[in-house]
Design a protein around this motif. Structure first.
Motif, PDB file in Angstrom:
ATOM      1  N   LEU A  63       0.835  -1.207   0.000  1.00 37.21           N
ATOM      2  CA  LEU A  63       0.000   0.000   0.000  1.00 37.21           C
ATOM      3  C   LEU A  63       0.867   1.253   0.000  1.00 37.21           C
ATOM      4  O   LEU A  63       2.035   1.220   0.383  1.00 37.21           O
ATOM      5  CB  LEU A  63      -0.893   0.015   1.245  1.00 37.21           C
ATOM      6  CG  LEU A  63      -1.882  -1.146   1.386  1.00 37.21           C
ATOM      7  CD1 LEU A  63      -2.596  -1.060   2.730  1.00 37.21           C
ATOM      8  CD2 LEU A  63      -2.884  -1.130   0.255  1.00 37.21           C
ATOM      9  N   SER A  64       0.277   2.377  -0.413  1.00 39.36           N
ATOM     10  CA  SER A  64       0.998   3.649  -0.354  1.00 39.36           C
ATOM     11  C   SER A  64       1.106   4.099   1.104  1.00 39.36           C
ATOM     12  O   SER A  64       0.430   3.568   1.981  1.00 39.36           O
ATOM     13  CB  SER A  64       0.258   4.708  -1.159  1.00 39.36           C
ATOM     14  OG  SER A  64      -0.903   5.106  -0.451  1.00 39.36           O
ATOM     15  N   GLY A  65       1.940   5.104   1.341  1.00 38.00           N
ATOM     16  CA  GLY A  65       2.139   5.588   2.713  1.00 38.00           C
ATOM     17  C   GLY A  65       0.843   6.014   3.375  1.00 38.00           C
ATOM     18  O   GLY A  65       0.557   5.646   4.516  1.00 38.00           O
ATOM     19  N   ASP A  92       2.151  12.883   2.366  1.00 38.58           N
ATOM     20  CA  ASP A  92       2.016  14.048   1.490  1.00 38.58           C
ATOM     21  C   ASP A  92       0.705  14.770   1.804  1.00 38.58           C
ATOM     22  O   ASP A  92      -0.143  14.248   2.522  1.00 38.58           O
ATOM     23  CB  ASP A  92       2.083  13.596   0.029  1.00 38.58           C
ATOM     24  CG  ASP A  92       0.937  12.669  -0.327  1.00 38.58           C
ATOM     25  OD1 ASP A  92      -0.238  13.074  -0.197  1.00 38.58           O
ATOM     26  OD2 ASP A  92       1.211  11.509  -0.705  1.00 38.58           O
ATOM     27  N   PRO A  93       0.517  15.982   1.270  1.00 39.56           N
ATOM     28  CA  PRO A  93      -0.652  16.796   1.643  1.00 39.56           C
ATOM     29  C   PRO A  93      -1.998  16.120   1.378  1.00 39.56           C
ATOM     30  O   PRO A  93      -2.909  16.227   2.203  1.00 39.56           O
ATOM     31  CB  PRO A  93      -0.495  18.045   0.775  1.00 39.56           C
ATOM     32  CG  PRO A  93       0.948  18.114   0.458  1.00 39.56           C
ATOM     33  CD  PRO A  93       1.445  16.716   0.409  1.00 39.56           C
ATOM     34  N   THR A  94      -2.125  15.417   0.265  1.00 39.16           N
ATOM     35  CA  THR A  94      -3.412  14.772  -0.034  1.00 39.16           C
ATOM     36  C   THR A  94      -3.732  13.711   1.007  1.00 39.16           C
ATOM     37  O   THR A  94      -4.849  13.645   1.528  1.00 39.16           O
ATOM     38  CB  THR A  94      -3.369  14.095  -1.416  1.00 39.16           C
ATOM     39  OG1 THR A  94      -2.551  14.879  -2.280  1.00 39.16           O
ATOM     40  CG2 THR A  94      -4.740  13.915  -1.982  1.00 39.16           C
ATOM     41  N   ALA A  95      -2.729  12.886   1.302  1.00 41.41           N
ATOM     42  CA  ALA A  95      -2.936  11.827   2.285  1.00 41.41           C
ATOM     43  C   ALA A  95      -3.224  12.450   3.653  1.00 41.41           C
ATOM     44  O   ALA A  95      -4.071  11.953   4.403  1.00 41.41           O
ATOM     45  CB  ALA A  95      -1.707  10.932   2.350  1.00 41.41           C
ATOM     46  N   THR A  96      -2.539  13.549   3.951  1.00 49.28           N
ATOM     47  CA  THR A  96      -2.746  14.235   5.222  1.00 49.28           C
ATOM     48  C   THR A  96      -4.202  14.688   5.345  1.00 49.28           C
ATOM     49  O   THR A  96      -4.848  14.502   6.375  1.00 49.28           O
ATOM     50  CB  THR A  96      -1.808  15.453   5.316  1.00 49.28           C
ATOM     51  OG1 THR A  96      -0.470  14.996   5.215  1.00 49.28           O
ATOM     52  CG2 THR A  96      -2.007  16.186   6.620  1.00 49.28           C
ATOM     53  N   LEU A  97      -4.709  15.252   4.258  1.00 45.03           N
ATOM     54  CA  LEU A  97      -6.082  15.755   4.280  1.00 45.03           C
ATOM     55  C   LEU A  97      -7.063  14.634   4.580  1.00 45.03           C
ATOM     56  O   LEU A  97      -7.992  14.784   5.377  1.00 45.03           O
ATOM     57  CB  LEU A  97      -6.386  16.392   2.914  1.00 45.03           C
ATOM     58  CG  LEU A  97      -7.606  17.300   2.909  1.00 45.03           C
ATOM     59  CD1 LEU A  97      -7.314  18.547   3.727  1.00 45.03           C
ATOM     60  CD2 LEU A  97      -7.988  17.671   1.479  1.00 45.03           C
ATOM     61  N   LYS A  98      -6.839  13.490   3.966  1.00 42.36           N
ATOM     62  CA  LYS A  98      -7.731  12.346   4.183  1.00 42.36           C
ATOM     63  C   LYS A  98      -7.723  11.932   5.650  1.00 42.36           C
ATOM     64  O   LYS A  98      -8.771  11.624   6.219  1.00 42.36           O
ATOM     65  CB  LYS A  98      -7.283  11.164   3.329  1.00 42.36           C
ATOM     66  CG  LYS A  98      -7.817  11.235   1.927  1.00 42.36           C
ATOM     67  CD  LYS A  98      -7.651   9.902   1.218  1.00 42.36           C
ATOM     68  CE  LYS A  98      -8.243   9.993  -0.179  1.00 42.36           C
ATOM     69  NZ  LYS A  98      -7.562   9.134  -1.125  1.00 42.36           N
ATOM     70  N   ILE A  99      -6.537  11.888   6.241  1.00 45.35           N
ATOM     71  CA  ILE A  99      -6.435  11.487   7.643  1.00 45.35           C
ATOM     72  C   ILE A  99      -7.142  12.513   8.529  1.00 45.35           C
ATOM     73  O   ILE A  99      -7.848  12.159   9.479  1.00 45.35           O
ATOM     74  CB  ILE A  99      -4.957  11.360   8.057  1.00 45.35           C
ATOM     75  CG1 ILE A  99      -4.221  10.390   7.150  1.00 45.35           C
ATOM     76  CG2 ILE A  99      -4.836  10.972   9.536  1.00 45.35           C
ATOM     77  CD1 ILE A  99      -4.129   8.978   7.597  1.00 45.35           C
ATOM     78  N   GLU A 100      -6.976  13.783   8.193  1.00 41.58           N
ATOM     79  CA  GLU A 100      -7.616  14.827   9.008  1.00 41.58           C
ATOM     80  C   GLU A 100      -9.139  14.693   8.979  1.00 41.58           C
ATOM     81  O   GLU A 100      -9.804  14.767  10.010  1.00 41.58           O
ATOM     82  CB  GLU A 100      -7.197  16.218   8.522  1.00 41.58           C
ATOM     83  CG  GLU A 100      -5.778  16.568   8.935  1.00 41.58           C
ATOM     84  CD  GLU A 100      -5.375  17.965   8.493  1.00 41.58           C
ATOM     85  OE1 GLU A 100      -6.257  18.724   8.030  1.00 41.58           O
ATOM     86  OE2 GLU A 100      -4.180  18.295   8.609  1.00 41.58           O
ATOM     87  N   ASP A 148       0.160  10.003  17.268  1.00 42.08           N
ATOM     88  CA  ASP A 148       1.460  10.634  17.506  1.00 42.08           C
ATOM     89  C   ASP A 148       2.006  11.168  16.177  1.00 42.08           C
ATOM     90  O   ASP A 148       2.629  10.441  15.425  1.00 42.08           O
ATOM     91  CB  ASP A 148       2.428   9.606  18.115  1.00 42.08           C
ATOM     92  CG  ASP A 148       3.739  10.228  18.526  1.00 42.08           C
ATOM     93  OD1 ASP A 148       3.909  11.445  18.325  1.00 42.08           O
ATOM     94  OD2 ASP A 148       4.604   9.502  19.052  1.00 42.08           O
ATOM     95  N   GLU A 149       1.735  12.425  15.883  1.00 40.29           N
ATOM     96  CA  GLU A 149       2.129  13.037  14.599  1.00 40.29           C
ATOM     97  C   GLU A 149       1.829  12.114  13.427  1.00 40.29           C
ATOM     98  O   GLU A 149       2.724  11.730  12.671  1.00 40.29           O
ATOM     99  CB  GLU A 149       3.627  13.392  14.619  1.00 40.29           C
ATOM    100  CG  GLU A 149       3.977  14.318  15.746  1.00 40.29           C
ATOM    101  CD  GLU A 149       5.284  15.075  15.501  1.00 40.29           C
ATOM    102  OE1 GLU A 149       5.664  15.224  14.330  1.00 40.29           O
ATOM    103  OE2 GLU A 149       5.887  15.532  16.473  1.00 40.29           O
ATOM    104  N   PRO A 150       0.586  11.762  13.215  1.00 41.71           N
ATOM    105  CA  PRO A 150       0.243  10.715  12.252  1.00 41.71           C
ATOM    106  C   PRO A 150       0.513  11.115  10.806  1.00 41.71           C
ATOM    107  O   PRO A 150       0.549  10.264   9.938  1.00 41.71           O
ATOM    108  CB  PRO A 150      -1.251  10.505  12.480  1.00 41.71           C
ATOM    109  CG  PRO A 150      -1.736  11.805  13.007  1.00 41.71           C
ATOM    110  CD  PRO A 150      -0.617  12.353  13.838  1.00 41.71           C
ATOM    111  N   CYS A 151       0.678  12.396  10.533  1.00 39.50           N
ATOM    112  CA  CYS A 151       0.812  12.810   9.137  1.00 39.50           C
ATOM    113  C   CYS A 151       2.214  13.261   8.793  1.00 39.50           C
ATOM    114  O   CYS A 151       2.467  13.731   7.690  1.00 39.50           O
ATOM    115  CB  CYS A 151      -0.168  13.940   8.827  1.00 39.50           C
ATOM    116  SG  CYS A 151      -1.852  13.499   9.224  1.00 39.50           S
ATOM    117  N   SER A 152       3.141  13.127   9.727  1.00 43.06           N
ATOM    118  CA  SER A 152       4.457  13.713   9.479  1.00 43.06           C
ATOM    119  C   SER A 152       5.186  13.025   8.343  1.00 43.06           C
ATOM    120  O   SER A 152       6.090  13.597   7.761  1.00 43.06           O
ATOM    121  CB  SER A 152       5.295  13.683  10.752  1.00 43.06           C
ATOM    122  OG  SER A 152       5.527  12.362  11.140  1.00 43.06           O
ATOM    123  N   ALA A 153       4.792  11.790   8.026  1.00 44.77           N
ATOM    124  CA  ALA A 153       5.487  11.103   6.930  1.00 44.77           C
ATOM    125  C   ALA A 153       4.643  11.079   5.653  1.00 44.77           C
ATOM    126  O   ALA A 153       4.949  10.332   4.731  1.00 44.77           O
ATOM    127  CB  ALA A 153       5.847   9.679   7.356  1.00 44.77           C
TER     128      ALA A 153
END
Lengths: 285, 292, 253
Positions: free
Chosen positions: C150-152, C181-189, C174-179
């Motif tokens: 799977l992707s990151g 990219d912005p798109t993936a970060t948005l999904k997690i948020e 614990d800083e779940p998005c630090s690794a």
């Protein structure tokens, strides 16, 4: 000045180059001689038949079989102990003094001369426990001898499992033992296997520890139980060169045995070392 | 909680197995070996010049055996130190990536060739060759033994020394190049000293291996238990004595005890070597800031 | 403010050997809210969040003073079973850390170690968790393939699904998005926003905009001390301390 500088470099570099060449020449000629003179001896009968007519005819099958028994048996002895020790050191983070104590004993055990292991096996397994000169005594003795190798390899393999996998498992409410069993051990299995294979290669060639614990010169059949003595390739080579009454036939058989042993050990250890390199590059070590 | 404690305890007990075996070996050697000193005084045992264990009355002086071990070990070091370290330097400095990728594992693989094969090779190829070449009465001598043993220990010394060399940080060498030193000067004056104690570990472990090696010396040293007068005479090192004679020694007899006592001395000698190697390698790691 | 109290820290001090990492920290975490912990790196954020599931105990020579109560029970009392605690308080880590197993095995891992063997139940749980983690559509066809393919961003959502499957009450991020990219970060948020309906969430982040976007409460930590703790709105619009204002306006850190 500049001339001098490059001159010493030239001399120095040719010196170390020649060291490398000499090393390779010696080792290469060993492999060459044994391969050239040994390969011709090998035949189907040599590999599968029992020795006949006072070792002048027949084959060395019992020695090959005995060697395999010892390889397998000693791993059965060393593997559980070695992996358990590595798990304790790497996973249960004991006190530093304990770690140091165990580490020093492992290092020193690794340095004990093989013939001393033989003495230990003779006094403890052959005599004290009464197993006699047998496959069992030999496996126990060799197992203790390769234990340090198995421990080191297992430790390296356990350390290579990322800490984050352990944390993830514990954070999901797994106990430490579940974490070890389901995450850490599966992850380190290839590395542990490599260590095992390397140790197997070593066991195959060891002679001194089995001289007085397992080996016998001449058998007409195959060993029947773990408590019977056995022929083994390395001991057989020694015996052929130092005992018996038909040296002209015996040297030939010894060449054959040395060839089989050399091929066996080189194959096993190349396999293990190539495997290890692949693993190391995968984990970026 | 309780359950995981049980696992921890089991592992802890098993983890001490190495220590138990080490202590076990010590006890066995002392228990079986020490009684010989009721028959021979320790000093007479160590420095006695005659080893005739089966004569009546027997002589248990192991000086010839100790000297045999010493000669062969020293000779082996003369072979394996230059060859091993020279090859390690070659691998570290001169070999290209492709060559290195082949040679380094190849040497490790060659390190696994069993000692019996070396012994056999020494007996059937090297000894006759040397006998003819040097025109000596027998080919199986301390010299032959040293040569074979040295070649046998070379891959081990080379591997460990190469590891030590490759641990030396690149920055050390770059600093040397930056002040105009050439590669050879950098290698000898910077890299080699920085890896120095790592390399001494390699030498000590090589030496420990040579002292403890059995089958090779048993087969190629000639086996005469007399004090050698030159390198080209047969000798009988301690390990070879144990291996050759244990089979015929009666359990519990003075001969049996004397052989265990030899084992005890061997064990103590290699213990000292290993502890020395341990101390030096720890200092090496501290020096390069590798920790632990 | 009629939020229900979930976790309460009472004058917590934490030490690595002799070095004090956290000093006299007291605050409260409310049920079904997202509580963000912000602060410059090395301020003790990660140390703090790892106290809630006693993850810090894996590091030798650490010591805790004070009390941390989960539903009134001090989780550091000797009779508390740490395994049980970690089932109630799940965690998602900085770097996605799926096991080198199949997607199915990853998500069902927490249930399997609890002794659940019923295949149907496991399958149902895995599907539900993956749906909750917004990953089901992407992986439903390859549940038995390795999770490492799977992707990151997908891996991190898998780790969230894995945490959800054990039905925790609290989830620590614990800083779940630090690794990522912005798109993936948005999904997690977006996911975290939805998850708070069911769970209490504590998130450590070095990204202040992220804290402002997704959290209800914010704690600002510096050098091991809790400088300010309040509604996120308040912290980011009118902080009561100068130093907080300096930090959130980017004057240091």
């Amino acid at each position: 000045m500049k001339m001098n500088k490059s001159l010493d470099q030239k001399i120095g570099f040719s010196l170390i180059f020649s060291m490398m060449l000499i090393t390779l020449f010696f080792l290469g000629s060993l492999v060459y001689f044994i391969a050239v003179r040994g390969a011709g001896i090998i035949s189907w009968q040599f590999l599968t038949d029992v020795p006949r007519e006072a070792m002048t005819k027949g084959g060395v099958a019992p020695a090959i079989v005995g060697t395999f028994y010892l390889m397998l048996g000693s791993v059965l002895v060393a593997l559980p102990l070695g992996v358990a020790c590595a798990i304790y050191l790497c996973e249960y983070s004991p006190k530093k003094t304990i770690v140091n104590l165990i580490r020093i004993s492992i290092n020193n055990l690794a340095g004990v001369p093989s013939v001393v292991f033989g003495l230990f096996g003779l006094a403890v397994f052959v005599k004290f426990f009464g197993f006699g000169v047998s496959i069992l005594s030999g496996c126990l003795t060799l197992g203790i001898m390769v234990l340090p190798n198995i421990i080191s390899a297992s430790q390296e393999a356990l350390i290579a499992v990322p800490q984050s996998h352990r944390e993830a498992s514990l954070a999901l409410g797994a106990t430490q033992w579940q974490t070890i069993k389901k995450v850490v051990l599966p992850g380190s299995l290839p590395g542990i296997l490599t260590g095992v294979i390397l140790s197997i290669g070593r066991v195959a060639g060891e002679t001194a520890p089995i001289l007085f614990t397992a080996g016998t010169f001449y058998m007409r059949g195959f060993p029947k139980s773990p408590l019977s003595e056995t022929m083994v390739l390395p001991y057989h080579i020694y015996a052929l060169m130092t005992e018996g009454v038909h040296p002209e036939f015996q040297v030939k058989i010894a060449y054959g045995c040395a060839f089989i042993l050399l091929i066996l050990v080189l194959l096993v250890s190349s396999f293990a070392i190539i495997l290890r390199q692949q693993q190391r590059s995968r984990y970026g070590i | 909680m309780g359950k995981s404690d049980i696992h921890k305890k089991i592992f802890a007990v098993l983890a001490f197995s190495s220590l138990v075996f080490l202590i076990g070996i010590t006890i066995v050697l002392f228990k079986e070996g020490l009684p010989i000193f009721r028959i021979v005084k320790p000093l007479n045992f160590l420095f006695g010049k005659y080893w005739y264990p089966t004569y009546d009355p027997p002589d248990f002086g192991i000086l010839p055996l100790i000297l045999g071990s010493l000669w062969v070990t020293a000779g082996a070091l003369l072979v394996c130190v230059p060859l091993g370290i020279g090859s390690a330097l070659y691998l570290n400095e001169l070999a290209g990536p492709k060559q290195r990728a082949f040679l380094k594992p190849a040497i490790e693989i060659l390190a696994s060739i069993p000692s019996i094969v070396f012994g056999f090779f020494g007996m059937v190829v090297v000894a006759p060759f040397l006998q003819k070449l040097l025109n000596i009465p027998v080919g199986l001598t301390a010299f032959t033994g040293s040569l074979i043993l040295g070649v046998m220990a070379t891959p081990t010394v080379c591997s460990i020394a190469e590891d030590a060399l490759s641990f030396v940080p690149k920055s050390f060498r770059e600093a040397s190049f930056a002040v105009g030193a050439n590669r050879w000067q950098t290698l000898v004056k910077v890299t080699l000293p920085a890896a120095g104690s790592g390399i001494s570990t390699a030498v000590i472990l090589g030496m420990s291996r040579a002292v403890g090696e059995t089958m090779t010396v048993l087969m190629v040293c000639g086996g005469a238990a007399v004090i050698p007068k030159s390198f080209f005479e047969p000798v009988r090192p301690m390990t070879a004595t144990i291996a050759a004679e244990m089979g015929e020694a009666v359990t519990g007899s003075p001969h049996f005890q004397a052989l265990f006592a030899i084992g005890m001395i061997l064990f103590l000698v290699t213990l000292v070597f290993n502890i020395a190697a341990e101390i030096i390698s720890r200092r090496f790691r501290l020096k390069l800031g590798l920790g632990r | 403010m009629e939020s229900e109290l979930k976790i309460r820290l009472e004058t917590v001090n934490f030490f690595y050997g002799k070095q004090q990492a956290l000093k006299d920290i007291s605050f409260e975490v409310y049920k079904n809210k997202v509580t963000a912990v912000i602060g410059p790196s090395g301020c003790g954020k990660s140390t703090l969040i790892r106290l809630f599931n006693r993850m810090n105990e894996l590091i030798p020579n650490t010591r805790l003073e004070g009390k941390i109560r989960l539903d009134r029970q001090n989780i550091y009392e000797p009779q508390v079973d740490v395994v049980e605690l970690r089932r109630r308080v799940g965690m998602v880590f900085q770097k996605p850390n799926p096991f080198p197993k199949s997607i199915f095995e990853n998500v069902s891992y927490g249930l399997a170690v609890n002794g659940i063997k019923d295949r149907d139940y496991l399958a149902e749980k895995v599907e539900r968790s993956l749906k909750d983690a917004a990953l089901w559509k992407e992986v439903s066809g390859r549940l038995y393939k390795s999770a490492l393919a799977l992707s990151g961003g997908q891996q991190q959502r898998l780790c969230i699904a894995r945490a959800l499957a054990v039905e925790p009450e609290v989830i620590l991020f614990d800083e779940p998005c630090s690794a990522l990219d912005p798109t993936a970060t948005l999904k997690i948020e977006e996911l975290i926003q939805r998850l708070k309906e069911k769970y209490t969430i504590i998130i450590v982040t070095h990204n202040m905009q992220q804290a402002a976007r997704i959290s209800d409460q914010t704690a600002f930590l510096m050098l091991g001390e809790l400088i300010e703790y309040d509604l996120t709105n308040k912290i980011f619009t009118s902080p009561s301390k100068k130093i907080t204002e300096d930090y959130i306006t980017g004057r240091f850190g």
